[in-house]
Structures are given as structure tokens and as C-alpha cells.
Design a protein around this motif. Sequence first.
Motif, PDB file in Angstrom:
ATOM      1  N   SER A   1     -13.506 -23.712  36.461  1.00  0.00           N
ATOM      2  CA  SER A   1     -12.665 -23.782  35.274  1.00  0.00           C
ATOM      3  C   SER A   1     -12.794 -22.506  34.465  1.00  0.00           C
ATOM      4  CB  SER A   1     -13.066 -24.986  34.409  1.00  0.00           C
ATOM      5  OG  SER A   1     -12.752 -26.167  35.077  1.00  0.00           O
ATOM      6  N   LEU A   2     -14.030 -22.082  34.255  1.00  0.00           N
ATOM      7  CA  LEU A   2     -14.258 -20.873  33.458  1.00  0.00           C
ATOM      8  C   LEU A   2     -13.749 -19.638  34.184  1.00  0.00           C
ATOM      9  CD1 LEU A   2     -17.821 -21.557  31.996  1.00  0.00           C
ATOM     10  CD2 LEU A   2     -15.644 -21.570  30.785  1.00  0.00           C
ATOM     11  N   LYS A   3     -13.940 -19.613  35.499  1.00  0.00           N
ATOM     12  CA  LYS A   3     -13.582 -18.426  36.269  1.00  0.00           C
ATOM     13  C   LYS A   3     -12.058 -18.257  36.323  1.00  0.00           C
ATOM     14  CE  LYS A   3     -14.002 -16.445  40.833  1.00  0.00           C
ATOM     15  NZ  LYS A   3     -14.083 -16.867  42.222  1.00  0.00           N
ATOM     16  N   ILE A   4     -11.359 -19.356  36.556  1.00  0.00           N
ATOM     17  CA  ILE A   4      -9.905 -19.251  36.722  1.00  0.00           C
ATOM     18  C   ILE A   4      -9.197 -19.185  35.372  1.00  0.00           C
ATOM     19  CG2 ILE A   4      -7.864 -20.318  37.754  1.00  0.00           C
ATOM     20  CD1 ILE A   4      -9.783 -19.515  39.901  1.00  0.00           C
ATOM     21  N   LYS A   5      -9.618 -20.056  34.438  1.00  0.00           N
ATOM     22  CA  LYS A   5      -8.873 -20.135  33.182  1.00  0.00           C
ATOM     23  C   LYS A   5      -9.487 -19.277  32.095  1.00  0.00           C
ATOM     24  CE  LYS A   5      -7.867 -24.840  34.475  1.00  0.00           C
ATOM     25  NZ  LYS A   5      -8.606 -26.086  34.612  1.00  0.00           N
ATOM     26  N   GLY A   6     -10.706 -18.853  32.292  1.00  0.00           N
ATOM     27  CA  GLY A   6     -11.393 -18.117  31.238  1.00  0.00           C
ATOM     28  C   GLY A   6     -11.903 -19.070  30.169  1.00  0.00           C
ATOM     29  N   ILE A   7     -12.785 -18.576  29.331  1.00  0.00           N
ATOM     30  CA  ILE A   7     -13.361 -19.442  28.288  1.00  0.00           C
ATOM     31  C   ILE A   7     -12.255 -19.960  27.375  1.00  0.00           C
ATOM     32  CG2 ILE A   7     -14.884 -19.482  26.265  1.00  0.00           C
ATOM     33  CD1 ILE A   7     -16.641 -17.453  27.691  1.00  0.00           C
ATOM     34  N   LYS A   8     -11.312 -19.082  27.061  1.00  0.00           N
ATOM     35  CA  LYS A   8     -10.233 -19.453  26.142  1.00  0.00           C
ATOM     36  C   LYS A   8      -9.367 -20.552  26.748  1.00  0.00           C
ATOM     37  CE  LYS A   8      -6.919 -16.980  23.471  1.00  0.00           C
ATOM     38  NZ  LYS A   8      -6.104 -15.758  23.493  1.00  0.00           N
ATOM     39  N   GLY A   9      -8.983 -20.342  27.999  1.00  0.00           N
ATOM     40  CA  GLY A   9      -8.119 -21.322  28.666  1.00  0.00           C
ATOM     41  C   GLY A   9      -8.817 -22.667  28.805  1.00  0.00           C
ATOM     42  N   PHE A  10     -10.088 -22.613  29.142  1.00  0.00           N
ATOM     43  CA  PHE A  10     -10.846 -23.859  29.327  1.00  0.00           C
ATOM     44  C   PHE A  10     -10.979 -24.611  28.004  1.00  0.00           C
ATOM     45  CE2 PHE A  10     -15.074 -25.928  30.468  1.00  0.00           C
ATOM     46  CZ  PHE A  10     -14.458 -26.946  31.149  1.00  0.00           C
TER      47      PHE A  10
ATOM     48  N   TYR B   1     -11.001 -32.583  42.496  1.00  0.00           N
ATOM     49  CA  TYR B   1     -11.515 -32.145  41.194  1.00  0.00           C
ATOM     50  C   TYR B   1     -11.581 -30.627  41.122  1.00  0.00           C
ATOM     51  CZ  TYR B   1     -12.897 -36.991  40.304  1.00  0.00           C
ATOM     52  OH  TYR B   1     -12.894 -38.330  40.101  1.00  0.00           O
ATOM     53  N   LEU B   2     -12.028 -30.009  42.207  1.00  0.00           N
ATOM     54  CA  LEU B   2     -12.134 -28.554  42.187  1.00  0.00           C
ATOM     55  C   LEU B   2     -10.760 -27.905  42.166  1.00  0.00           C
ATOM     56  CD1 LEU B   2     -15.158 -27.921  44.529  1.00  0.00           C
ATOM     57  CD2 LEU B   2     -15.032 -27.628  42.083  1.00  0.00           C
ATOM     58  N   SER B   3      -9.796 -28.524  42.840  1.00  0.00           N
ATOM     59  CA  SER B   3      -8.459 -27.935  42.815  1.00  0.00           C
ATOM     60  C   SER B   3      -7.849 -28.093  41.425  1.00  0.00           C
ATOM     61  CB  SER B   3      -7.568 -28.564  43.886  1.00  0.00           C
ATOM     62  OG  SER B   3      -6.924 -29.687  43.402  1.00  0.00           O
ATOM     63  N   LEU B   4      -8.175 -29.208  40.738  1.00  0.00           N
ATOM     64  CA  LEU B   4      -7.714 -29.368  39.350  1.00  0.00           C
ATOM     65  C   LEU B   4      -8.348 -28.309  38.462  1.00  0.00           C
ATOM     66  CD1 LEU B   4      -7.730 -33.229  38.780  1.00  0.00           C
ATOM     67  CD2 LEU B   4      -5.762 -31.709  38.881  1.00  0.00           C
ATOM     68  N   ALA B   5      -9.645 -28.045  38.730  1.00  0.00           N
ATOM     69  CA  ALA B   5     -10.341 -27.044  37.921  1.00  0.00           C
ATOM     70  C   ALA B   5      -9.741 -25.663  38.137  1.00  0.00           C
ATOM     71  CB  ALA B   5     -11.823 -27.027  38.271  1.00  0.00           C
ATOM     72  N   CYS B   6      -9.192 -25.438  39.316  1.00  0.00           N
ATOM     73  CA  CYS B   6      -8.658 -24.116  39.629  1.00  0.00           C
ATOM     74  C   CYS B   6      -7.201 -23.958  39.218  1.00  0.00           C
ATOM     75  CB  CYS B   6      -8.761 -23.842  41.130  1.00  0.00           C
ATOM     76  SG  CYS B   6     -10.434 -23.496  41.632  1.00  0.00           S
ATOM     77  N   GLU B   7      -6.571 -25.068  38.823  1.00  0.00           N
ATOM     78  CA  GLU B   7      -5.147 -24.984  38.493  1.00  0.00           C
ATOM     79  C   GLU B   7      -4.958 -24.429  37.100  1.00  0.00           C
ATOM     80  OE1 GLU B   7      -2.992 -28.672  39.115  1.00  0.00           O
ATOM     81  OE2 GLU B   7      -3.168 -28.227  41.257  1.00  0.00           O
ATOM     82  N   ASP B   8      -4.124 -23.419  37.000  1.00  0.00           N
ATOM     83  CA  ASP B   8      -3.840 -22.839  35.697  1.00  0.00           C
ATOM     84  C   ASP B   8      -2.554 -23.440  35.166  1.00  0.00           C
ATOM     85  OD1 ASP B   8      -4.463 -21.309  33.632  1.00  0.00           O
ATOM     86  OD2 ASP B   8      -4.539 -19.415  34.739  1.00  0.00           O
ATOM     87  N   HIS B   9      -2.651 -24.041  33.994  1.00  0.00           N
ATOM     88  CA  HIS B   9      -1.443 -24.679  33.457  1.00  0.00           C
ATOM     89  C   HIS B   9      -0.520 -23.651  32.822  1.00  0.00           C
ATOM     90  CE1 HIS B   9      -2.899 -28.616  34.338  1.00  0.00           C
ATOM     91  NE2 HIS B   9      -4.038 -28.315  33.785  1.00  0.00           N
TER      92      HIS B   9
END
Lengths: 156, 277
Positions: B173-182, B269-277
Motif C-alpha cells: 500500500s505504501l509502496k504503490i500509493k505512497g504515504i499520502k495515497g494510503f 488482498y495484495l492486489s487490492l493493496a496494489c490498486e491505485d484508485h
Amino acid sequence: MNFNATLIGQLIAFTVFVGFCMKFVWPPIMAAIKERQKKIADGLAASERAEKDLELAQSKATDQLREAKDQAAQIIDQAKKRASQLVEEETQRGHAEREKIIAQGHSEIEAEKNRVKEELRKQVAALAIAGAERILQREIDADAQSDIVEKLVEEL
Amino acid sequence: MASYDTTQEYINHHLTNARMCSTEQGIAFNKACEDAGFWVWHIDTLAWSFLLGFGFLFLFYRMGKKATTGVPSKTQALIELIVEFVDDNVRSSFHGKSALIAPLALTIFVWVLLMNLMDLVPVDLLPWIAGLVGQYGFGMDPKDVYMKVVPTTDINTTFALSIGVFVLIIYYSLKIKGIKGFTKELTMQPLNHPIFIPFNFVIESVTLLARPLSLSLRLFGNLYASELIFILIATLGYFQLPLHFTWAVFHILVLPLQAFIFMMLTIVYLSLACEDH
């Protein structure tokens, strides 16, 4: 529910297992699978190509066979034609030969007839002269009277 | 069975792990560890899960090393079947690119499956052997030798798995979306208005935390229950034979299914964590 240090042990084990699997297990197996998939795909493509080639060769062979048959039929036709032509020609030539031979025979017979006629005529002239000599009972100069004889002969 | 005074005692004995802890007198086992608090190790759980994990990895590693690209041996075919099965599932559910997800899913699936399959070993066999070893090897009372052979009936195992997955969920989540996105995902959904930030945060946090919790409790609950039923059936004397068989056949379906669910949900769950909205 008694959480204890086992949790930590299992967590470490899980991490190590996943790490090991990621580094040493997954890549070679996946590589082997991908390689085989590629091999099989290549093989399938090759077999398809070979099939197409075979089809092509078969149609080509069929074409050639048909062509050969056509040619053979044509040749046989020609040969038959030529044979009948030859027979015709020979027949005609035979006819012509026969006609020629017959004509020759005819002319030979005619010539013989003429020759015999001439001979006969000469003998008849001599006979007539001898008869006339006897009838006149006198010597007649054969040379002086030969023009008469000649005339006589010609009249025969 | 005969050596136990009551059914209660039999069931309790079979549901207790072999424990190890260090006390002031040195390393202690089982009943001596009752007051050791957190620092108790379930040595049967650890031993069986390590054994199965190493066995699985060793087999797969050796196969991977001598894997041919030509005609595969039967073992290789089986292993490739499993690997492709996992790979297909990862591919269909996880659309990002990651070198970790597929091996993670494979490890979870096979390891959990093997640990689950220990459930099909007759419930008394391994504890009985352990009791004999304890009795004749170490001079112990067989009743003091504990052996719980299904590691997934130990909540520590299932939670270790789900905590590992949870850490990865947070990491991705942090890696794909960044702290802000998460942070935004945690606070701006489902009601996108600044007023609702606390409300959203509570809801999203529960959603996030429910994932590893449900993951581990599902596996633990299923396996613990099935183990318990096996033990209960084993107390029925001769009636246990058909019942045991039926229950075991049923678990040929249940055990792989639980392993599959754990793997599938991890991937999701991991694919959800990697999805950028």
C-alpha cells in the motif's frame, strides 16, 4: 488462544520459506515451464507448417499426375492418328504400285503385241513376196519391185 | 484411549501442545512452563511446520535444479502442475508486476496444505509414538508427553502467516500509493468529505485489520474444529471406524480448500493493496 513465542518462530520460518521460495524455487521451475511452453509452441507451429507443406506437395503431385496423364493421352492419340495415317499412306502406296505394275504389264503386253504384229507382218510380206514370185513364175528383180512390196507390207 | 482416566482428560491431552521454555533452572518442558508467560515455544508445532516447510522447499528446490524442458518426470509434472495452478490464480487476480506474490502464494498454498494434511494422520498415531519414545527413551510418563501434529490448529501458526501477509499489505500500500495515497484511502472513503474523516478512518481501519484477522481465524477455526471432531470420534470405540472414514473423506475436500482460500485471499488482498484508485 494462547499466543506465545511460537508466533515469532513461525513468523521467522514463514519469512525464510517465502524468501527461499522466491530466490531458489520459483525462478528455475517457472523458467523450465516457460521454456517447455515455447518448445511445444514451436513444435506445434513446425508441425502446422509441415502439414501445409505436405498439402502443397500433394496438390502439386496431383497436378503433375494429371498433366502427365493428359500428355500420355495426347501422345497415345497422336500415335493412333499417325498409325492410321501410315496405314492409309501404305494402302495408297500399295494401290499406286499395283496400278503402276498393272499399267506396266499392260504396256509390256502392248509392246509385245506390237512386236509380234511387226514380226508377223514381216513374215507375211516375205510370204507374199514368195507367193507372188511363184505366181508370176518369172524372175522379178526383187530390188526393182521392192517399192510395191513395201507398199503391200504397209497395207497389212 | 485405555490409558486415560476420562474422555475429558484424553481430549485435553490431545489438544495441548508440547511446550518448552527457559526457567531459572534451565530449559523446562510442558507443565513447568505454565507460568512462563509469553516466552513459551510450542515445539511440536514448530517441529512439524519446519519439517513440512523444509520438505516442501527441498523437494521443489531439487526439482527446480534438475528440471528438464523435455519430457518431465512424474514428480516434475506434479510440481509443475501445482506451480502452474498457483501461477494461473496469481495471474488472474493480481494485475501488478511483482516477483514476490507468486512465490508467496506458492509457499502459502503448499505449506498450509501440507500442514493441513497432517489432520488426516490418525489422531492417536503420532502422539502414541511420541508417548512410547518419551516413555522408553526418556523415562517419562506418556501422559506428560504432548504431541499436537497439525500446526495449523495452533493459532500461532495461522497468525504468523496472516501477520506476514498483513505486513506485505501495508508495505505494498505504501509502496504503490505512497504515504499520502494510503492515508487518503484510509480517511477519504467511503464518504469523501473532511467532516467524515474520523468516521471513515474507523471504518477503513476495521476493514484493513479484519483482513489478516479473518484470514488467520478462518484457517485456525476450521482446522481446530476438524481436529476436535477427529478426537471426539476417536473416543467412540468401535463406532469411530465408519465415522472416522467419512470425516476423513470429507476433509480431503476441506483441507485443500482451506489452503486454497488462504492463498487466494492473500493474492486478492495484495492486489487490492496494489490498486491505485
